[in-house]
Design an enzyme around this catalytic site. Structure first.
Site, PDB file in Angstrom:
ATOM      1  N   ASP A 118      15.655 -11.206 -19.125  1.00  0.00           N
ATOM      2  CA  ASP A 118      14.493 -10.386 -18.772  1.00  0.00           C
ATOM      3  C   ASP A 118      14.060  -9.451 -19.890  1.00  0.00           C
ATOM      4  O   ASP A 118      14.832  -9.115 -20.793  1.00  0.00           O
ATOM      5  CB  ASP A 118      14.759  -9.586 -17.497  1.00  0.00           C
ATOM      6  CG  ASP A 118      16.043  -8.757 -17.569  1.00  0.00           C
ATOM      7  OD1 ASP A 118      17.001  -9.187 -18.238  1.00  0.00           O
ATOM      8  OD2 ASP A 118      16.090  -7.666 -16.958  1.00  0.00           O
ATOM      9  N   HIS A 121      14.856  -0.628 -26.469  1.00  0.00           N
ATOM     10  CA  HIS A 121      13.934   0.001 -25.529  1.00  0.00           C
ATOM     11  C   HIS A 121      12.857   0.826 -26.244  1.00  0.00           C
ATOM     12  O   HIS A 121      12.353   1.803 -25.692  1.00  0.00           O
ATOM     13  CB  HIS A 121      14.684   0.865 -24.502  1.00  0.00           C
ATOM     14  CG  HIS A 121      15.574   0.074 -23.604  1.00  0.00           C
ATOM     15  ND1 HIS A 121      15.722   0.337 -22.249  1.00  0.00           N
ATOM     16  CD2 HIS A 121      16.392  -0.988 -23.837  1.00  0.00           C
ATOM     17  CE1 HIS A 121      16.573  -0.513 -21.709  1.00  0.00           C
ATOM     18  NE2 HIS A 121      16.996  -1.334 -22.665  1.00  0.00           N
ATOM     19  N   GLU A 156      18.763  -8.166 -15.685  1.00  0.00           N
ATOM     20  CA  GLU A 156      19.804  -7.230 -16.119  1.00  0.00           C
ATOM     21  C   GLU A 156      19.279  -5.800 -16.157  1.00  0.00           C
ATOM     22  O   GLU A 156      20.031  -4.856 -15.927  1.00  0.00           O
ATOM     23  CB  GLU A 156      20.317  -7.628 -17.516  1.00  0.00           C
ATOM     24  CG  GLU A 156      21.539  -6.847 -17.977  1.00  0.00           C
ATOM     25  CD  GLU A 156      21.226  -5.473 -18.548  1.00  0.00           C
ATOM     26  OE1 GLU A 156      22.023  -4.533 -18.334  1.00  0.00           O
ATOM     27  OE2 GLU A 156      20.175  -5.325 -19.197  1.00  0.00           O
ATOM     28  N   GLU A 157      17.988  -5.632 -16.437  1.00  0.00           N
ATOM     29  CA  GLU A 157      17.424  -4.310 -16.681  1.00  0.00           C
ATOM     30  C   GLU A 157      17.048  -3.553 -15.408  1.00  0.00           C
ATOM     31  O   GLU A 157      16.614  -2.406 -15.482  1.00  0.00           O
ATOM     32  CB  GLU A 157      16.165  -4.426 -17.554  1.00  0.00           C
ATOM     33  CG  GLU A 157      16.406  -4.964 -18.948  1.00  0.00           C
ATOM     34  CD  GLU A 157      17.042  -3.951 -19.872  1.00  0.00           C
ATOM     35  OE1 GLU A 157      17.311  -2.811 -19.416  1.00  0.00           O
ATOM     36  OE2 GLU A 157      17.278  -4.283 -21.050  1.00  0.00           O
TER      37      GLU A 157
END
Length: 395
Positions: A81, A366, A139-140
């Site tokens: 993702d 990020h 996962e995020e």
């Protein structure tokens, strides 16, 4: 065998870069990885690698059976993702999806695992047992794709004896990997609070319940849990990143919203702090004549690297890359849902260096400027393939 794996990895390097660039251009958010999973499935079909799909959402479990005698079962995992970030890198393969970007390296993880699948599928006569390839969604984002894949019976029919995964690291140079034993990443619990009261004119606070003051005191009181109630020998943080008091200079709002995160390096400490946080919020809010609604989600546990598996993996990595290219892994208060696997199966989670001449100014994960040096992909393919080969050929 090292030379063979190196040669095969060299031969598919351009293919792996092409896979990576495609994924980078077409990122998908957590639990929306439909096209990403279709893309992976097409490659697996082309290579004749059997797989099961739609596990825990868009998750995929592929398997490669060795043709030698052997019973070991090893799992390798990559997450798929992306993040809700607008990419600002000026590259030909920048994201084509507005406000979505692979800003954490999951595209590289998936490309490396697919590359390793291509290598190991050519080496089936050289190992026994079973290699499992897990392509994981979400996962995020809570509740975590690892948790959902496990709930959905990921290993009901076949269970690995150990799990491994790599993750990009912006401060480590290409060609280098990092391993660490024990707890290497913190747990992560989300906290969402709504404080309600009787709002009104800021000039007459005696007639109101000051929701803003109550919320401010909640933030301070929560920090006092970390400073005065936490075991000082166990790392933990509690951070508030969202505070919405939608009033005005002379208006005290009816409600205030607060959100934050609790991170702990030990599960027992996490279990102790969670109820203390709930109690503190309620009692502080009530002392200002307000009420509160609390949503404290059951987040990711701390990530535990099994000591024995990690030592073996580190030694195998040194065989492949040389001791100077295998370094210690520092502990981090960030979190990873690979932790769910680590609590169910002996596991190791290690870092892949991605800093090189192609991205000397690379910013951290990020951020809109996150970018890997693509030479790291070949190292990722090699290390995953070598670790799989060595673990599958253990006596």
């Amino acid at each position: 065998m090292k030379n063979i794996i190196n040669r095969l990895s060299d031969q598919i390097e351009k293919d792996v870069i092409s896979i990576y660039r495609h994924l980078h251009q077409y990122p998908e958010l957590s639990f929306q990885e439909k096209e990403t999973s279709f893309f992976i499935e097409e490659i697996l079909k082309k290579e004749g690698i059997p797989y099961s799909s739609r596990i825990g959402g868009y998750g995929i479990l592929a398997r490669i059976e060795g043709e030698k005698e052997g019973t070991h079962i090893i799992g390798l995992r990559a997450d798929m993702d992306a993040l809700p970030i607008e990419e600002k890198n000026q590259i030909e393969y920048r994201s084509k999806i507005p406000h979505v970007m692979h800003a954490c390296g999951h595209d590289a993880h998936t490309a490396c695992l697919l590359g390793s699948a291509l290598v190991m599928n050519k080496l089936k006569k050289e190992f026994g047992g079973t290699l499992l390839l897990i392509f994981q969604p979400g996962e995020e984002r809570h509740p975590g794709g690892a948790r959902l894949m496990l709930r959905d019976g990921l290993f009901d029919n076949i269970r690995p004896e150990c799990m491994m995964a790599l993750h990009t690291h912006t401060e480590i140079p290409c060609g280098t990997v990092a391993f660490g034993e024990g707890c290497v990443m913190a747990s992560a619990d989300e906290i969402h609070i709504t404080i309600k009261g009787k709002g009104g004119h800021g000039a007459m606070p005696h007639l109101l319940n000051d929701t803003v003051l109550a919320a401010a005191q909640v933030v301070i009181s929560l920090q006092q849990i970390i400073s005065r109630r936490r075991n000082p020998f166990i790392p933990a943080t509690l951070s508030i990143g969202r505070f919405i008091a939608d009033g005005a200079t002379n208006i005290i709002p009816q409600e205030v919203q607060i959100s934050g995160t609790l991170r702990c390096m030990e599960e027992d400490e996490r279990k102790k702090l969670r109820p203390l946080i709930l109690q503190t919020i309620k009692q502080t809010t009530e002392s200002y004549g307000c009420t509160c609604e609390i949503d404290m989600k059951d987040g990711y546990p701390a990530l535990i690297n099994d000591a024995s598996i990690t030592k073996e993996a580190r030694n195998y990595a040194i065989e492949l890359l040389g001791e100077e290219h295998v370094i210690p892994l520092e502990k981090r208060m960030t979190s990873e849902d690979f932790a769910f696997y680590s609590h169910a199966i002996p596991s190791t989670f290690f870092r892949l260096g991605i800093k090189g001449s192609a991205n000397p100014e690379c910013q951290g994960q990020h951020t809109p400027y996150f970018l890997i040096d693509e030479t790291a992909l070949k190292t990722g393919v090699k290390i995953l393939s070598w670790l799989a080969y060595r673990f599958l050929n253990k006596p």
